[in-house]
Enzyme design. Sequence first.
Site, PDB file in Angstrom:
ATOM      1  N   THR A  82     -14.500  -3.070  -8.518  1.00 57.82           N
ATOM      2  CA  THR A  82     -14.649  -3.191  -7.070  1.00 57.82           C
ATOM      3  C   THR A  82     -16.114  -3.143  -6.669  1.00 57.82           C
ATOM      4  OG1 THR A  82     -12.522  -2.055  -6.811  1.00 57.82           O
ATOM      5  CG2 THR A  82     -13.863  -2.317  -4.853  1.00 57.82           C
ATOM      6  N   GLY A 106     -18.204   7.408  -3.768  1.00 53.90           N
ATOM      7  CA  GLY A 106     -17.099   7.443  -4.717  1.00 53.90           C
ATOM      8  C   GLY A 106     -17.266   6.349  -5.748  1.00 53.90           C
ATOM      9  N   ASN A 107     -16.175   6.016  -6.409  1.00 58.40           N
ATOM     10  CA  ASN A 107     -16.225   5.031  -7.493  1.00 58.40           C
ATOM     11  C   ASN A 107     -16.829   3.704  -7.059  1.00 58.40           C
ATOM     12  OD1 ASN A 107     -14.544   2.526  -8.698  1.00 58.40           O
ATOM     13  ND2 ASN A 107     -15.000   3.982 -10.322  1.00 58.40           N
ATOM     14  N   LYS A 126       0.852  -1.189   0.000  1.00 61.84           N
ATOM     15  CA  LYS A 126       0.000   0.000   0.000  1.00 61.84           C
ATOM     16  C   LYS A 126       0.883   1.233   0.000  1.00 61.84           C
ATOM     17  CE  LYS A 126      -4.484   0.633  -0.144  1.00 61.84           C
ATOM     18  NZ  LYS A 126      -5.390  -0.209  -0.943  1.00 61.84           N
ATOM     19  N   GLY A 179     -20.810   6.473   1.588  1.00 58.98           N
ATOM     20  CA  GLY A 179     -19.843   6.781   0.537  1.00 58.98           C
ATOM     21  C   GLY A 179     -20.508   6.797  -0.821  1.00 58.98           C
TER      22      GLY A 179
END
Length: 428
Positions: free
Chosen positions: A191, A221-222, A107, A219
Site C-alpha cells: 500500500t 502506521g504500516n 469491509k 500517520g
Amino acid sequence: MSNSAYNPYETAQAQFDGVAAMLDLDEATCEFLRQPMREYHLTLPVRMDDGSVKVFKGYRIQHNDARGPAKGGIRFHPMETVDTVRALSMWMTWKCSVVDIPLGGAKGGIICDPHNLSEREQERLCRAWVRQLARNIGPVSDVPAPDVMTNAKHMQWMLDEYETIHGGRYPGFITGKAVGMGGSLGRTEATGFGVIFVLREALNKLGIAIDKTTASFQGFGNVAQYAVRKYSELGGKVVAISCWDNGDKKAYTFRKASGMDIDALTGITDAYGSIDKAKAQAMGYEILPGDAWISQDVDILIPAALENQITAETVNSISKQVKVIAEAANGPTTRDADKVINERGIFLLPDFLSNAGGVTCSYFEQVQCNMNYYWEKGEVLDRLNSKMTSAFLAVYDMAKSKNITMRDAAYVIAISRVAQAVKARGWV
C-alpha cells in the site's frame, strides 16, 4: 470516526451520485450501486482472561460483487460505526475496479480497542467473528484482509478458524497472512509503495522532479512507514510526520527541517505507529501539535491516517507551497475541502486510486494461494508498479480528456466498469 458530525457513508453516496449524474446512469442502477448488497451485524461474546464474558459488536458489509468475490479489510477500532464500514465497502468496490482487478468491495469492523485486550483475548475475538460469518465469506465469495489495528497474526487466527470449521485448507480465504503461511512477499510494503508509485507518475506529468520535493505525512502506521521509505529512496525529503500517541491519547507532529531518518524513526516507533517523544527529542526532532502536519511549507501532503482529516475547517491551513495531495488514507478529504483544493489548483490523487496498492497485492496473494505457486518479491513489486502506473495513466488521461478532476475521473472509470458488470449479469 473522529468527528460524529461527519458521516463517511453520506460522503461516499454523494460522491457516487455526482458521477452517476455525469454518466447518466439509469435510476435502478443508481439505486443498486449507492448502497450495499448485503450487511451482517454481529454480536460477539468473548471469554476474557479474568473469566468474565464481554460482548463485542462487529460488522461485515458486502457492497458489490458483480466483478468478482468481495474484498476488503477488517479493522479494530473503539469508535467504529456501521456507516464507516458501509462507506469503506463502497470505496473498496471502486478501488478494485479502478485498478481493474476482478474483485468487488467489502469491509469489516469490530468495535474494540486492541490496546486494552491481551493477545489471547484478541485471538478469541478474531475466531468469534469468523464463526459468525463462516457461511457467508470465503475464497470465492468474500476475502477479508488486515486493516486499522489488525495484522498478519489476526489473519492467521481467522484463517485457522475458517479451515477448522470447513475441514480443509483454504489459504485463499484471507490475505495479509505471514509469508510461509500463504502470505505474499511484498504485501507488507504494497500500500505504501503503491502510493509513491502513483505520486511519482503524477510528479512526472507535472514536470516536478521528485528528488527536489519535500513532504509532510499524517500517520505512521504500516502504510505511512513504507510510503516514507519509498519516497525517501526516490530522493524526496520528509520534514514532518504526525502520529497518535497511545499514552497521551492525542496526536503530535514530529518535524525536522533537514529531513527524517526513516530507519532511526521506525526504531523508536511501537507496533501501532506511535513515535517515542522523548527519544525523538533526543534525536533533534521538534514536537508540535498533532494538526501541524497540514500547515507545513512542503510540496506534498500525504494524509495516511483516518478519514475526515482535510475538512472545511482545516483546508485553509494548507500552505501555498503545496502542489500535490496524495490520499493514502481512506476518505481523508471532505467534499467541502475538495472544492477549495480544486479552486487552488492543487493536484489531488484520490484515495481509492493512490492507496489501491494494498488490495492489488492482496489480489496477487489470493492468486498465488489459489494456484499454490508463489512469486519472488521482485516479481510482486514489479507487477504492482505496472498495475498502479497503468491505473494512474488511465485516470489522468480521462481527467484531461473530459476536463474533470482526478477524483471524478477515477470514479467515472470505476463506476462505469461496475455498472457494466451489473448490467451484463442481468441484475438491473
